[in-house]
Motif scaffolding. Structure first.
Motif, PDB file in Angstrom:
ATOM      1  N   LYS A 313      -4.545  -0.584  -0.412  1.00  0.00           N
ATOM      2  CA  LYS A 313      -4.171   0.015   0.869  1.00  0.00           C
ATOM      3  C   LYS A 313      -2.666  -0.120   1.111  1.00  0.00           C
ATOM      4  CE  LYS A 313      -8.629  -0.732   3.118  1.00  0.00           C
ATOM      5  NZ  LYS A 313      -9.335  -1.431   4.221  1.00  0.00           N
ATOM      6  N   GLU A 314      -2.077  -1.288   0.776  1.00  0.00           N
ATOM      7  CA  GLU A 314      -0.650  -1.494   0.957  1.00  0.00           C
ATOM      8  C   GLU A 314       0.154  -0.580   0.025  1.00  0.00           C
ATOM      9  OE1 GLU A 314       0.144  -5.581   0.425  1.00  0.00           O
ATOM     10  OE2 GLU A 314      -1.014  -6.233   2.185  1.00  0.00           O
ATOM     11  N   TRP A 315      -0.328  -0.443  -1.225  1.00  0.00           N
ATOM     12  CA  TRP A 315       0.370   0.462  -2.153  1.00  0.00           C
ATOM     13  C   TRP A 315       0.335   1.905  -1.647  1.00  0.00           C
ATOM     14  CZ3 TRP A 315      -1.442   4.613  -4.996  1.00  0.00           C
ATOM     15  CH2 TRP A 315      -0.559   5.132  -5.941  1.00  0.00           C
ATOM     16  N   GLN A 316      -0.844   2.315  -1.164  1.00  0.00           N
ATOM     17  CA  GLN A 316      -0.961   3.677  -0.644  1.00  0.00           C
ATOM     18  C   GLN A 316      -0.032   3.876   0.556  1.00  0.00           C
ATOM     19  OE1 GLN A 316      -4.897   4.654   0.642  1.00  0.00           O
ATOM     20  NE2 GLN A 316      -4.506   6.857   0.741  1.00  0.00           N
ATOM     21  N   HIS A 317       0.093   2.888   1.409  1.00  0.00           N
ATOM     22  CA  HIS A 317       0.984   2.967   2.562  1.00  0.00           C
ATOM     23  C   HIS A 317       2.438   3.082   2.123  1.00  0.00           C
ATOM     24  CE1 HIS A 317       2.204   1.168   6.723  1.00  0.00           C
ATOM     25  NE2 HIS A 317       2.450   2.478   6.624  1.00  0.00           N
ATOM     26  N   ALA A 352      15.871   2.652   3.690  1.00  0.00           N
ATOM     27  CA  ALA A 352      14.434   2.933   3.737  1.00  0.00           C
ATOM     28  C   ALA A 352      13.805   2.801   2.361  1.00  0.00           C
ATOM     29  CB  ALA A 352      14.194   4.332   4.303  1.00  0.00           C
ATOM     30  N   ARG A 353      14.517   3.260   1.323  1.00  0.00           N
ATOM     31  CA  ARG A 353      13.971   3.123  -0.030  1.00  0.00           C
ATOM     32  C   ARG A 353      13.806   1.652  -0.418  1.00  0.00           C
ATOM     33  NH1 ARG A 353      17.781   7.787  -2.805  1.00  0.00           N
ATOM     34  NH2 ARG A 353      16.496   9.612  -2.171  1.00  0.00           N
ATOM     35  N   GLU A 354      14.770   0.834  -0.065  1.00  0.00           N
ATOM     36  CA  GLU A 354      14.667  -0.586  -0.379  1.00  0.00           C
ATOM     37  C   GLU A 354      13.524  -1.249   0.392  1.00  0.00           C
ATOM     38  OE1 GLU A 354      16.158  -2.442  -2.602  1.00  0.00           O
ATOM     39  OE2 GLU A 354      17.245  -0.700  -3.380  1.00  0.00           O
ATOM     40  N   ARG A 355      13.415  -0.865   1.669  1.00  0.00           N
ATOM     41  CA  ARG A 355      12.349  -1.475   2.469  1.00  0.00           C
ATOM     42  C   ARG A 355      10.963  -1.032   2.002  1.00  0.00           C
ATOM     43  NH1 ARG A 355      16.253  -3.651   2.952  1.00  0.00           N
ATOM     44  NH2 ARG A 355      17.202  -4.626   4.790  1.00  0.00           N
ATOM     45  N   CYS A 356      10.870   0.127   1.432  1.00  0.00           N
ATOM     46  CA  CYS A 356       9.570   0.568   0.901  1.00  0.00           C
ATOM     47  C   CYS A 356       9.117  -0.318  -0.256  1.00  0.00           C
ATOM     48  CB  CYS A 356       9.659   2.032   0.433  1.00  0.00           C
ATOM     49  SG  CYS A 356       9.709   3.220   1.801  1.00  0.00           S
ATOM     50  N   LYS A 357      10.113  -0.849  -0.974  1.00  0.00           N
ATOM     51  CA  LYS A 357       9.759  -1.746  -2.069  1.00  0.00           C
ATOM     52  C   LYS A 357       9.097  -3.027  -1.553  1.00  0.00           C
ATOM     53  CE  LYS A 357      13.430  -0.123  -5.130  1.00  0.00           C
ATOM     54  NZ  LYS A 357      14.633  -0.496  -5.889  1.00  0.00           N
ATOM     55  N   TRP A 358       9.440  -3.407  -0.327  1.00  0.00           N
ATOM     56  CA  TRP A 358       8.807  -4.611   0.231  1.00  0.00           C
ATOM     57  C   TRP A 358       7.296  -4.459   0.324  1.00  0.00           C
ATOM     58  CZ3 TRP A 358      12.154  -6.574   4.945  1.00  0.00           C
ATOM     59  CH2 TRP A 358      13.451  -6.855   4.483  1.00  0.00           C
ATOM     60  N   MET A 359       6.872  -3.252   0.624  1.00  0.00           N
ATOM     61  CA  MET A 359       5.434  -3.015   0.842  1.00  0.00           C
ATOM     62  C   MET A 359       4.695  -2.625  -0.439  1.00  0.00           C
ATOM     63  SD  MET A 359       5.567  -0.963   4.446  1.00  0.00           S
ATOM     64  CE  MET A 359       3.800  -1.092   4.567  1.00  0.00           C
ATOM     65  N   GLY A 366      14.008  -5.932  -5.059  1.00  0.00           N
ATOM     66  CA  GLY A 366      14.348  -5.903  -3.655  1.00  0.00           C
ATOM     67  C   GLY A 366      14.188  -7.252  -3.004  1.00  0.00           C
ATOM     68  N   GLU A 367      14.355  -7.260  -1.764  1.00  0.00           N
ATOM     69  CA  GLU A 367      14.288  -8.481  -0.962  1.00  0.00           C
ATOM     70  C   GLU A 367      12.876  -8.599  -0.381  1.00  0.00           C
ATOM     71  OE1 GLU A 367      16.571 -10.479   2.840  1.00  0.00           O
ATOM     72  OE2 GLU A 367      17.160  -8.532   2.060  1.00  0.00           O
ATOM     73  N   TYR A 368      12.151  -9.644  -0.779  1.00  0.00           N
ATOM     74  CA  TYR A 368      10.737  -9.775  -0.393  1.00  0.00           C
ATOM     75  C   TYR A 368      10.559 -10.932   0.572  1.00  0.00           C
ATOM     76  CZ  TYR A 368      10.097  -6.805  -4.442  1.00  0.00           C
ATOM     77  OH  TYR A 368      10.170  -5.779  -5.322  1.00  0.00           O
ATOM     78  N   ASP A 369       9.523 -10.799   1.344  1.00  0.00           N
ATOM     79  CA  ASP A 369       9.152 -11.866   2.267  1.00  0.00           C
ATOM     80  C   ASP A 369       8.313 -12.893   1.510  1.00  0.00           C
ATOM     81  OD1 ASP A 369       8.482 -13.467   4.319  1.00  0.00           O
ATOM     82  OD2 ASP A 369       7.404 -11.955   5.496  1.00  0.00           O
ATOM     83  N   LYS A 373       1.525 -12.141   1.160  1.00  0.00           N
ATOM     84  CA  LYS A 373       0.504 -12.413   0.148  1.00  0.00           C
ATOM     85  C   LYS A 373       0.297 -11.221  -0.782  1.00  0.00           C
ATOM     86  CE  LYS A 373      -2.024 -15.577   3.137  1.00  0.00           C
ATOM     87  NZ  LYS A 373      -3.328 -15.879   3.767  1.00  0.00           N
ATOM     88  N   SER A 374       0.707 -10.038  -0.321  1.00  0.00           N
ATOM     89  CA  SER A 374       0.420  -8.827  -1.076  1.00  0.00           C
ATOM     90  C   SER A 374       1.360  -8.610  -2.238  1.00  0.00           C
ATOM     91  CB  SER A 374       0.475  -7.620  -0.154  1.00  0.00           C
ATOM     92  OG  SER A 374       1.777  -7.505   0.393  1.00  0.00           O
ATOM     93  N   VAL A 375       2.485  -9.315  -2.287  1.00  0.00           N
ATOM     94  CA  VAL A 375       3.457  -9.087  -3.360  1.00  0.00           C
ATOM     95  C   VAL A 375       3.295 -10.129  -4.443  1.00  0.00           C
ATOM     96  CG1 VAL A 375       5.892  -8.944  -3.928  1.00  0.00           C
ATOM     97  CG2 VAL A 375       5.049  -7.976  -1.786  1.00  0.00           C
TER      98      VAL A 375
END
Length: 394
Positions: A313-317, A352-359, A366-369, A373-375
């Motif tokens: 679901k996260e990948w699809q988003h 926006a492209r960089e932030r999409c990598k977070w999800m 990129g810069e991850y949180d 748990k999803s990454v």
């Protein structure tokens, strides 16, 4: 009446059948047979004439000596009469018995204070409680409460019951058992090898009938009108044990062997039952291990499946957001913007492209949180799974 010659009659009855000889004498064969027995003349046995007719030579006994070579039936013994014809038996009726008297309970002797040497604490607590308990509705038995040793006996048997319990508890504890009161179940229990066996003592009753009876019109037979259980007056005690394996479960007083004489057998049976229960539990656990392992594996696969579903679901988003960002960039690519506006657009698209990598759970750029748990969880798990050998197909 004719005169019978003994030797002549002997030769005749062994030469011809009894009925033929009797006809010649003018009497019945039964009558002639009685004459022969009186004169001590041996008679042909069963099957003699059949064997003789078949060509056999059956053995003929010799005539024994006698002091009566001849006999005149009328002169010596009088006429011998045939037995009278049997008359039909008249229906006999059973003699009427007087009704049984009502069984009254024996008078109870005056009870003496109970003193038990080396009494176990459970026995002392039970004694203190039972001395103040009144008999139940039957008027004879007293039943122990749930927090003392289990019993239902008469006051006459109370001391004997407590002494038996005392010896039993000491014997069980000497061999490693632990006797206690299961208040939740209201039962006396012994714990051996981690297994629990419940026990209780009860006194027997006697079924008796009231004296009033009714008679059947068709048959002279008595039927009981009423019956009930009545106290027998200090009769039999029965000790019960409850367990889940095969084996003896109760012992009762006998005429020449009281319950206390079974004490050794009872202790042995309790320990054997506990051992069998332990072995049965271990066997059941051994049989369940494959099921438990399969259940653990199934639960782990379910958790992995749920994690995979959330990651999908996260990948699809993330893919939807990427498409949206690219659509924005394409929309403003052919439009005339100021230099400042173009810089702001490029900055927003790159951000926006960089932030999409977070999800996106499939990327590690990129810069991850760190708390996401999803990454990291999925990437680490997936890469570890790829390094391992493929699982065996079941």
């Amino acid at each position: 009446m004719p005169t019978y010659d003994r030797e002549k009659l002997y030769r005749e009855i062994w030469a011809e059948p009894m009925s033929t000889v009797a006809t010649r004498y003018g009497v019945s064969d039964v009558y002639l047979r009685r004459i022969c027995k009186q004169m001590d003349i041996p008679l042909p046995g069963r099957g003699y004439w059949q064997r003789l007719a078949a060509g056999g030579e059956p053995k003929i006994p010799s005539l024994p000596e006698s002091h009566m070579p001849t006999i005149d039936i009328e002169a010596e013994t009088g006429p011998i009469q045939n037995p009278p014809a049997a008359t039909p038996k008249s229906r006999r009726t059973k003699p009427q018995t007087p009704p049984e008297p009502l069984l009254e309970p024996p008078q109870q002797p005056e009870l003496q204070p109970i003193v038990i040497e080396n009494a176990h604490p459970l026995v002392l607590e039970t004694l203190a409680e039972m001395e103040h308990i009144e008999p139940e509705e039957d008027g004879r038995f007293i039943y122990s409460p749930d927090y003392v040793l289990g019993m239902g006996v008469s006051p006459l048997n109370l001391e004997r019951t407590l002494r038996f319990y005392n010896d039993l508890i000491h014997g069980l504890e000497e061999h490693g058992g632990r006797v206690y009161i299961d208040v939740l179940r209201g039962s006396t229990a012994v714990q051996i090898h981690g297994q629990i066996i419940y026990m209780r003592i009860s006194e027997s009753t006697l079924l008796y009938s009231r004296p009033n009876r009714r008679k059947s019109k068709s048959r002279q037979r008595s039927y009981l009108d009423e019956s009930e259980n009545v106290f027998t007056g200090g009769n039999e005690l029965t000790f019960y044990i409850m367990h889940s394996v095969s084996g003896r479960t109760y012992w009762t007083d006998r005429k020449h062997k009281r319950l206390a004489n079974y004490l050794g057998d009872i202790i042995t049976a309790i320990f054997k039952a506990a051992h069998d229960m332990k072995m049965k539990a271990q066997q059941e656990l051994t049989d369940k291990i494959p099921q438990i392992e399969a259940q653990i594996k199934h639960d782990e696969e379910i958790r992995t499946l749920f994690m995979l579903e959330n990651i999908a679901k996260e990948w699809q988003h993330s893919q939807v957001l990427r498409q949206f960002v690219e659509a924005i960039d394409a929309h403003y690519a052919n439009q005339t913007l100021t230099e400042t506006g173009r810089k702001r657009l490029d900055y927003f698209v790159n951000w926006a492209r960089e932030r999409c990598k977070w999800m996106d759970p499939l990327t590690t750029q990129g810069e991850y949180d760190i708390d996401s748990k999803s990454v990291f969880t999925f990437v680490d798990y997936f890469e570890k799974m790829l390094d391992e050998s493929p699982p065996k197909q079941s």
